[in-house]
Motif scaffolding. Structure first.
Motif, mmCIF file in Angstrom:
data_model
loop_
_atom_site.group_PDB
_atom_site.id
_atom_site.type_symbol
_atom_site.label_atom_id
_atom_site.label_comp_id
_atom_site.label_asym_id
_atom_site.label_seq_id
_atom_site.Cartn_x
_atom_site.Cartn_y
_atom_site.Cartn_z
ATOM 1 N N ASP A 5 0.831 -1.207 0.000
ATOM 2 C CA ASP A 5 0.000 0.000 0.000
ATOM 3 C C ASP A 5 0.867 1.259 0.000
ATOM 4 O O ASP A 5 0.597 2.208 -0.740
ATOM 5 N N ARG A 19 -4.072 -4.607 -8.238
ATOM 6 C CA ARG A 19 -4.725 -5.319 -7.118
ATOM 7 C C ARG A 19 -6.115 -4.758 -6.848
ATOM 8 O O ARG A 19 -6.979 -5.442 -6.324
ATOM 9 N N LYS A 20 -6.300 -3.474 -7.139
ATOM 10 C CA LYS A 20 -7.548 -2.800 -6.762
ATOM 11 C C LYS A 20 -8.639 -2.945 -7.817
ATOM 12 O O LYS A 20 -9.798 -2.643 -7.558
ATOM 13 N N LEU A 21 -8.247 -3.345 -9.010
ATOM 14 C CA LEU A 21 -9.214 -3.401 -10.119
ATOM 15 C C LEU A 21 -10.167 -4.593 -9.981
ATOM 16 O O LEU A 21 -9.837 -5.554 -9.300
ATOM 17 N N PRO A 22 -11.325 -4.529 -10.637
ATOM 18 C CA PRO A 22 -12.196 -5.709 -10.645
ATOM 19 C C PRO A 22 -11.453 -6.901 -11.240
ATOM 20 O O PRO A 22 -10.793 -6.776 -12.264
ATOM 21 N N HIS A 23 -11.532 -8.063 -10.553
ATOM 22 C CA HIS A 23 -10.753 -9.231 -10.980
ATOM 23 C C HIS A 23 -11.568 -10.262 -11.755
ATOM 24 O O HIS A 23 -11.019 -11.247 -12.229
ATOM 25 N N GLU A 26 -17.188 -9.082 -10.386
ATOM 26 C CA GLU A 26 -16.746 -7.842 -9.736
ATOM 27 C C GLU A 26 -16.931 -6.643 -10.669
ATOM 28 O O GLU A 26 -17.346 -5.570 -10.237
ATOM 29 N N TRP A 51 -12.677 7.618 -9.577
ATOM 30 C CA TRP A 51 -11.833 6.404 -9.458
ATOM 31 C C TRP A 51 -11.933 5.577 -10.729
ATOM 32 O O TRP A 51 -10.933 5.051 -11.210
#
Lengths: 235, 246
Positions: free
Chosen positions: A27, A99-103, A107, A126
């Motif tokens: 982070d 890591r933060k994106l829809p996987h 999602e 965002w």
């Protein structure tokens, strides 16, 4: 030993195991790499604007980065090395941001549905940060490839030639607003994410968008100056 | 000339679905109602249920924004029905249950189970040092300013609006949401709680916890109690990150 005792032991062992420190590190590195890239972008666009002073000023900046004033002769490979370091930083930042994106489709659909329904500015911003980030994968690649493989062609005349004769203006005209939107959204998010500097979002927004807008005008002016110079050279 | 005092005709589109009922399928049902002075969504829904459709399910207890039962999606945004004046909405109003939570029926969701699971997972109770509990001992006094800060975070009514407004929670069901993080912030302030930041790292130091928050801040913007969620989450992120990178 009874099954329930074994389960209790496993539960206790799991509980005692200290949690991985990696999430904190990732982070922090994501934010620091983003900050470094924003600072680089700011400096890059300011130095690009040297063309507004004149071709000799743009050449002086290019030679300075090739170590002309440090070693007496220009070494374009220094620029290649710097660009490679920058590429590494971009890769680190991008991988961490992924890591933060829809996987998954679930999602992605859930977020898009949420975005349409909630009609919330910062949530929408965002999403634009994600879209511009994805676009930058493709827009930065050709830009950096040229810098890494042809560092000697950076300068007033050669860059102007590239902008006009090789039609690089199309790439730069798209890259500039996209990278500035991504950088502005990222900077805004970083400030609200860490709560420093202590600014309300209402006070922060004009600063972020004002600076991004000013850089956009400066970058476009530099692009126009290179285009004019390139057109003169082709004549 | 139009009559300025005339009340609007409100058109409600309400998502109807009863998962307990065989053959029930989600659908939007339309109801029409004449707006009254000072009408809240809670009043409107009661009127619809009393006069038009007794089968309509929705929750309420306090009618004053205290119990957190009447959270629902109001034109796509989470909010409390009892705190939402119809005059602040357009004449066409779409109501849906809060997402993420277990649907009981129509606008009624089981936030209680979700909140209980969260409480157990994040251990949202005061952890005293072993052997410290002495019921005969007079409790230590607390600085009024600190008590005020704790009280401010304790004002959370667990309505679920922040969770429903959170893009991360919509994508990742294990994310603790602003409600979880603000609860940790509350216990972290409490001098009676013996836990350290390292202990809190064990609870929220991952992508399901504070590092999963993408700072979209819809939680802060929809919180019916106006809790300082933005500030608290940022503060918590700094403290928990400091533990992780030490």
């Amino acid at each position: 030993m009874k099954g329930s005792d074994q389960l209790a032991d496993v539960a206790a062992a799991t509980r005692r195991a200290p949690r991985d420190r990696l999430p904190a590190l990732l982070d922090v590195v994501q934010s620091i790499s983003g900050l470094a890239l924003v600072m680089f972008l700011g400096m890059h666009l300011l130095l690009d604007a040297a063309i507004l002073i004149g071709p000799s000023a743009a050449d002086a900046v290019a030679r300075a980065f090739e170590g002309q004033y440090l070693f007496g002769t220009a070494h374009p490979w220094i620029v290649s090395l710097a660009a490679l370091a920058l590429l590494t930083l971009i890769v680190v930042h991008a991988v961490l941001a992924l890591r933060k994106l829809p996987h998954s489709t679930r999602e992605y659909v859930a977020f898009r549905h949420h975005l349409r329904g909630i009609n919330h500015g910062d949530t929408r911003l965002w999403w634009w940060q994600v879209v511009t980030g994805m676009a930058l994968f493709f827009l930065i690649a050709p830009h950096l490839y040229i810098v890494i493989t042809q560092p000697e062609t950076i300068g007033a005349s050669a860059s102007a030639h590239r902008v006009v004769a090789e039609r690089a203006w199309v790439l730069y005209a798209i890259l500039l607003p996209v990278v500035l939107l991504h950088a502005a959204a990222g900077t805004y998010r970083m400030v609200v994410k860490w709560g420093w500097p202590k600014l309300s979002r209402v006070r922060l927004r004009p600063w972020v968008w004002g600076i991004a807008g000013a850089y956009c005008v400066l970058g476009l002016a530099a692009l126009v100056a290179y285009t004019i110079l390139g057109l003169r050279l082709t004549e | 000339m139009t009559d300025q005092t005339a009340h609007r005709k409100l058109s409600f589109r309400i998502l109807r679905y009863n998962p307990q009922e065989n053959g029930s399928t989600p659908r939007l049902q339309r109801y029409e109602l004449e707006e009254a002075d000072g009408m809240t969504l809670f009043i409107a829904l009661n009127e619809i249920r009393e006069q038009q459709d007794p089968s309509l399910q929705f929750d309420f207890v306090c009618r004053a924004g205290i119990c957190g039962s009447c959270g629902m999606m109001i034109n796509g945004r989470p909010g409390l029905a009892c705190r939402t004046l119809t005059r602040n909405l357009p004449p066409e109003i779409t109501l849906a249950p809060l997402p993420i939570f277990e649907l009981i029926g129509d606008l009624s969701v089981n936030t209680g189970r979700w909140m209980r699971d969260l409480g157990e997972r994040l251990e949202t109770w005061v952890h005293m040092k072993a052997g410290e509990l002495d019921l005969g001992h007079i409790e230590e006094t607390m600085d009024p300013d600190l008590a005020e800060q704790i009280y401010l975070l304790d004002r959370c009514i667990e309505c679920g609006c922040c969770v429903a407004a959170c893009g991360t929670a919509r994508m990742r069901e294990d994310f603790v949401g602003a409600v979880g993080l603000s609860k940790i912030a509350r216990f972290r302030l409490d001098p009676r709680d013996a836990r350290t930041d390292a202990d809190y790292y064990e609870l929220i130091g991952d992508d399901d916890g504070v590092f999963g928050c993408m700072s979209l801040l819809a939680c802060h913007d929809v919180c019916p109690k106006n809790l300082p969620l933005k500030t608290q989450i940022a503060f918590l992120r700094r403290k928990i990150a400091a533990v992780g990178i030490k």
